[in-house]
Scaffold this active site. Structure first.
Site, mmCIF file in Angstrom:
data_model
loop_
_atom_site.group_PDB
_atom_site.id
_atom_site.type_symbol
_atom_site.label_atom_id
_atom_site.label_comp_id
_atom_site.label_asym_id
_atom_site.label_seq_id
_atom_site.Cartn_x
_atom_site.Cartn_y
_atom_site.Cartn_z
ATOM 1 N N HIS A 247 34.661 40.919 36.280
ATOM 2 C CA HIS A 247 33.755 41.932 35.713
ATOM 3 C C HIS A 247 34.293 42.481 34.391
ATOM 4 C CE1 HIS A 247 31.666 42.826 39.826
ATOM 5 N NE2 HIS A 247 31.103 41.826 39.168
ATOM 6 N N ASP B 239 38.618 46.154 42.798
ATOM 7 C CA ASP B 239 37.407 46.762 43.354
ATOM 8 C C ASP B 239 37.173 46.313 44.801
ATOM 9 O OD1 ASP B 239 37.062 47.925 40.899
ATOM 10 O OD2 ASP B 239 35.239 46.829 40.371
ATOM 11 N N HIS C 169 33.522 41.726 46.926
ATOM 12 C CA HIS C 169 32.957 42.367 45.731
ATOM 13 C C HIS C 169 32.488 41.279 44.763
ATOM 14 C CE1 HIS C 169 32.536 45.309 42.507
ATOM 15 N NE2 HIS C 169 33.369 44.626 41.762
ATOM 16 N N HIS D 152 39.039 52.362 40.388
ATOM 17 C CA HIS D 152 38.062 53.379 39.969
ATOM 18 C C HIS D 152 38.349 54.724 40.641
ATOM 19 C CE1 HIS D 152 35.049 50.801 37.893
ATOM 20 N NE2 HIS D 152 35.493 49.870 38.713
ATOM 21 N N ASP E 45 34.495 45.393 33.123
ATOM 22 C CA ASP E 45 35.388 46.557 33.127
ATOM 23 C C ASP E 45 36.765 46.215 33.705
ATOM 24 O OD1 ASP E 45 33.957 46.361 35.666
ATOM 25 O OD2 ASP E 45 34.821 48.311 36.182
ATOM 26 N N HIS E 46 37.021 44.923 33.925
ATOM 27 C CA HIS E 46 38.340 44.472 34.409
ATOM 28 C C HIS E 46 38.949 43.393 33.511
ATOM 29 C CE1 HIS E 46 38.061 46.729 38.220
ATOM 30 N NE2 HIS E 46 36.777 46.664 37.905
ATOM 31 N N HIS F 181 39.467 40.385 38.908
ATOM 32 C CA HIS F 181 38.175 39.701 38.971
ATOM 33 C C HIS F 181 37.519 39.721 37.601
ATOM 34 C CE1 HIS F 181 37.027 43.886 39.772
ATOM 35 N NE2 HIS F 181 35.747 43.604 39.628
HETATM 36 FE FE FE Z 1 35.128 47.710 38.445
HETATM 37 ZN ZN ZN Z 2 34.056 45.006 39.685
#
Ligand code: FE
Ligand code: ZN
Length: 256
Positions: A59, A134, A115, A172, A61-62, A57
């Site tokens: 985001h 996530d 998410h 995570h 942090d991805h 996805h």
């Molecule tokens: Fe994440």
């Molecule tokens: Zn995420």
């Protein structure tokens, strides 16, 4: 066909990076790009050349390390078709049911909105491995930033239907906090109690709690257990739809 090799390592504050390597073809995919420097260093340490990036996805942090890893390696970027407007540089846009491959190892794309509205998971059925970003966490699930409870429940239900032994690589390390919440929802569940005890011991030794398995989550993860009579009883939702029970558990977790 050789077994896939999976290298897992911490990134940022609580993300995991994953490198998946097929020894026969020499192909290596990084699942998401939480931290380009760390991922490139791990690939180097393993002696692997990153040839593909598979995003779950959009985001940061991805997908935040996509550009740096593409620039360093020339890797091809696979990402959700829904997210082409917000993940720059996708070479192969994928939808539910598409197949992506790492050498002879095939992964099917599962569209799992909730998410985010574009989230996908990658399931290597032959290897009994799934990378779930996530969507599903050990004893938890992703926050509903974009999707509805009904969408997330549907997505989680599809993951829950994978074979019990499927190894689930969550993005995570949230499990200790998830365990505390899960026990507040389902305190008398012996499987959950045992799982929580194991998590505490693993974290005390500094070990990851990821991967988990579908079988372990079905027995203990409250977000997969909306149909459970004891949980429904405790929430005062004995006759509600599964989606409404799930939504209530998610609301409580957001406020926990
Ligand atoms: Fe994440
Ligand atoms: Zn995420």
């Amino acid at each position: 066909m050789s077994e896939l090799l999976i290298r897992q390592f911490p990134c940022l504050s609580d993300n995991y990076g994953f490198l998946v390597h097929d020894p026969d073809s020499g192909e290596t995919a990084t699942i998401d790009t939480p931290d380009a420097d760390t991922i490139l260093a791990e690939a180097k340490a393993a002696g692997w050349m990153i040839t593909q990036i598979w995003n779950t996805h959009h985001h940061f942090d991805h997908a935040g390390g996509n550009d740096a890893i593409k620039a360093a390696t020339g890797a091809k970027l696979v990402g959700p078709a829904y997210d082409t407007h917000r993940i720059p540089g996708i070479d192969t846009a994928v939808k539910d049911g598409d197949t992506v491959s790492l050498g002879d190892h095939m992964a099917s794309v599962m569209f799992t909105p909730g998410h985010t509205l574009g989230h996908v998971c990658y399931h290597f059925a032959g290897d009994k491995v799934a990378f779930v970003g996530d969507t599903l966490f050990a004893l938890g699930c992703g926050r509903l930033f974009e999707g509805s409870p009904a969408q997330m429940w549907q997505s989680l239900s599809r993951l829950a239907a994978l074979p019990d032994e499927t190894r689930i690589y969550c993005a995570h390390e949230y499990t200790a906090a998830n365990a505390r919440f899960a026990l507040s929802i389902d305190p008398d569940n012996a499987e959950l109690q045992a799982y929580a005890t194991m998590v505490e011991a693993e974290r005390a030794r500094g070990e990851p709690t990821v991967p988990t398995t579908i079988g372990a989550e079905l027995g203990a993860n409250p977000f997969l257990r909306a149909a459970d009579p004891a949980i429904r009883q405790r929430l005062g939702l004995a006759d509600a739809d599964n989606v409404d029970v799930f939504a209530e558990i998610r609301r409580r977790k957001d406020a926990f």
